[in-house]
Scaffold this motif. Structure first.
Motif, short mmCIF file in Angstrom:
data_model
loop_
_atom_site.label_atom_id
_atom_site.label_comp_id
_atom_site.label_asym_id
_atom_site.label_seq_id
_atom_site.Cartn_x
_atom_site.Cartn_y
_atom_site.Cartn_z
N LEU A 235 60.03 25.45 49.67
CA LEU A 235 61.30 24.80 49.96
C LEU A 235 61.10 23.30 50.11
O LEU A 235 61.94 22.50 49.68
CB LEU A 235 61.91 25.38 51.24
CG LEU A 235 63.27 24.79 51.66
CD1 LEU A 235 64.29 24.93 50.52
CD2 LEU A 235 63.79 25.47 52.92
N LEU B 21 63.01 20.54 47.86
CA LEU B 21 63.79 19.43 48.40
C LEU B 21 63.36 18.12 47.76
O LEU B 21 64.19 17.27 47.42
CB LEU B 21 63.62 19.36 49.92
CG LEU B 21 64.34 20.45 50.72
CD1 LEU B 21 63.88 20.43 52.17
CD2 LEU B 21 65.84 20.29 50.63
N THR C 144 72.03 21.50 49.56
CA THR C 144 70.94 22.20 50.26
C THR C 144 70.80 21.71 51.70
O THR C 144 70.65 22.51 52.63
CB THR C 144 69.61 22.01 49.51
OG1 THR C 144 69.74 22.49 48.17
CG2 THR C 144 68.48 22.77 50.21
N ARG D 132 73.50 23.16 53.78
CA ARG D 132 73.27 24.57 54.11
C ARG D 132 72.17 24.71 55.17
O ARG D 132 72.25 25.58 56.04
CB ARG D 132 72.87 25.33 52.85
CG ARG D 132 73.96 25.42 51.80
CD ARG D 132 75.08 26.35 52.23
NE ARG D 132 76.04 26.54 51.16
CZ ARG D 132 75.95 27.45 50.21
NH1 ARG D 132 74.90 28.29 50.22
NH2 ARG D 132 76.86 27.54 49.27
N ILE D 133 71.14 23.88 55.08
CA ILE D 133 70.06 23.93 56.07
C ILE D 133 70.61 23.60 57.46
O ILE D 133 70.28 24.26 58.45
CB ILE D 133 68.92 22.98 55.68
CG1 ILE D 133 68.18 23.51 54.46
CG2 ILE D 133 67.94 22.80 56.85
CD1 ILE D 133 67.10 22.57 53.95
N TYR E 244 65.71 30.91 54.39
CA TYR E 244 64.93 30.53 53.21
C TYR E 244 65.41 31.28 51.98
O TYR E 244 65.54 30.71 50.89
CB TYR E 244 63.45 30.81 53.44
CG TYR E 244 62.60 30.58 52.20
CD1 TYR E 244 62.11 29.32 51.90
CD2 TYR E 244 62.32 31.64 51.33
CE1 TYR E 244 61.36 29.10 50.75
CE2 TYR E 244 61.57 31.43 50.18
CZ TYR E 244 61.09 30.16 49.90
OH TYR E 244 60.35 29.95 48.76
N GLU F 280 68.35 32.40 51.32
CA GLU F 280 69.62 31.83 50.87
C GLU F 280 69.40 30.51 50.13
O GLU F 280 70.05 30.23 49.12
CB GLU F 280 70.55 31.61 52.08
CG GLU F 280 71.05 32.91 52.70
CD GLU F 280 71.80 32.68 53.99
OE1 GLU F 280 72.71 33.48 54.29
OE2 GLU F 280 71.50 31.70 54.70
N MET F 281 68.46 29.70 50.63
CA MET F 281 68.13 28.44 49.97
C MET F 281 67.51 28.69 48.60
O MET F 281 67.78 27.98 47.62
CB MET F 281 67.18 27.61 50.84
CG MET F 281 67.78 27.10 52.14
SD MET F 281 69.09 25.90 51.85
CE MET F 281 70.53 26.95 51.82
N ASP F 282 66.65 29.69 48.54
CA ASP F 282 66.00 30.06 47.28
C ASP F 282 67.07 30.41 46.23
O ASP F 282 67.06 29.90 45.10
CB ASP F 282 65.08 31.25 47.51
CG ASP F 282 64.16 31.53 46.32
OD1 ASP F 282 64.59 31.31 45.18
OD2 ASP F 282 63.02 31.98 46.54
N ILE G 150 69.33 27.15 45.28
CA ILE G 150 68.69 26.14 44.43
C ILE G 150 68.42 26.69 43.04
O ILE G 150 68.68 26.01 42.03
CB ILE G 150 67.40 25.64 45.10
CG1 ILE G 150 67.72 24.93 46.42
CG2 ILE G 150 66.65 24.68 44.17
CD1 ILE G 150 66.51 24.54 47.24
#
Length: 224
Positions: free
Chosen positions: A49, A53, A67, A70-71, A77, A79-81, A84
Motif C-alpha cells: 500500500l 500511494l 485513496t 478512504r484511508i 487494506y 478495500e484499498m487494494d 486502487i
C-alpha cells in the motif's frame, strides 16, 4: 472556558488569518505524503500500500486523492487494494493486486512457444493452422518439440502476405499466424512470459504509462 480550549480557539483564529498556515493545513489534509515520496519509493519496501500511494501520487493524482480520503475514513487494506487496482485497470492497465506495482507496470504476455508441448494442450483449437507447416504433435509425453527455423520463416511470410489481402477473413487468418509465429509487431503478442521477464520493466512515468496503455489496447485487438 479553560486555558486549553482558549489556546485551541486562538490557534483556530491564527490558522484562518494566516494564508501560509492555511496552505500547510490543506497540504497535510489532502497530501499527507508530500515530503515522504520526494525521492520516489524503495523497491524493497515490504508494504504494497505504501508503494501504491507513492505510485499513484506521481502517476494518478485522482486515484491518490480518493485513496487518502478512504484511508481517513478507516478503509481496510483489502478495500484499498480493490479500489486502487480497479481504478488503474479502468485507465487501461489491468491490475490484480497491489503487490505487483513495485516491479513497474504489470504486463501480460500472449506470446507462443511452439516448442513447448503444453502449448498444444492448452490451445488445441490452433492445431489445424499448424498442420500445413508439418508441425508434428507427439502422442507421448515429451519435454520439447522440434520446430525447424524454416517453419518460422514460412509462417511469417504467409502472415505478411495475408495482411495485404482485401478480404477481412484472410487478414484475420494473417493475425492468427502473426501470433503463432511471433511477428505481429506487438511485444505482448510476440514475446513469451519468460522473454518479457528478461526485459527492463516499464516504470510508472507518464511516457511509459501512455506506451503501456497503447500496447495493451493493440494486443487486445490483435488477440480478439
Amino acid at each position: 472556558m479553560n486555558q486549553l480550549t482558549e489556546m485551541y480557539d486562538q490557534l483556530s483564529v491564527a490558522l484562518t488569518d494566516d494564508s501560509l498556515l492555511l496552505l500547510a493545513s490543506a497540504v497535510a489534509t489532502f497530501d499527507p505524503y508530500w515530503s515522504e515520496f520526494d525521492d520516489g519509493y524503495n523497491d524493497d519496501e515490504d508494504n504494497p500500500l505504501h508503494i501504491a500511494l507513492a505510485v499513484t501520487r506521481g502517476a494518478f493524482p485522482d486515484i491518490y486523492a480518493e485513496t487518502i480520503e478512504r484511508i481517513r475514513a478507516g478503509a481496510t487494506y483489502q478495500e484499498m487494494d480493490r479500489l486502487i487496482c480497479k481504478s488503474i485497470t479502468a485507465k487501461g492497465i489491468p491490475m490484480d493486486n497491489l503487490e505487483t506495482m513495485s516491479w513497474g507496470i504489470p504486463l501480460v504476455s500472449f506470446g507462443v512457444d511452439l516448442e513447448d508441448p503444453e502449448f498444444y494442450a492448452v490451445h488445441s483449437a490452433a492445431l489445424p493452422a499448424l498442420v500445413p507447416f508439418g508441425v508434428d504433435i507427439p502422442e507421448s509425453e515429451t519435454y520439447s518439440i522440434d520446430v525447424p527455423e524454416c517453419i518460422y520463416a514460412a509462417g511469417r511470410a504467409i502472415a505478411a502476405s495475408l495482411h495485404e489481402q482485401d478480404d477481412p477473413r484472410l487478414r484475420q487468418v494473417g493475425w492468427l499466424y502473426a501470433w503463432l509465429f511471433g511477428c505481429s509487431g506487438n511485444s505482448l503478442c510476440d514475446l513469451t512470459i519468460d522473454d518479457l521477464y528478461e526485459l527492463q520493466p516499464l516504470s510508472w512515468s507518464p511516457d511509459d504509462i501512455a506506451f503501456a496503455v497503447e500496447m495493451i489496447e493493440e494486443a487486445d485487438g490483435i488477440m480478439a
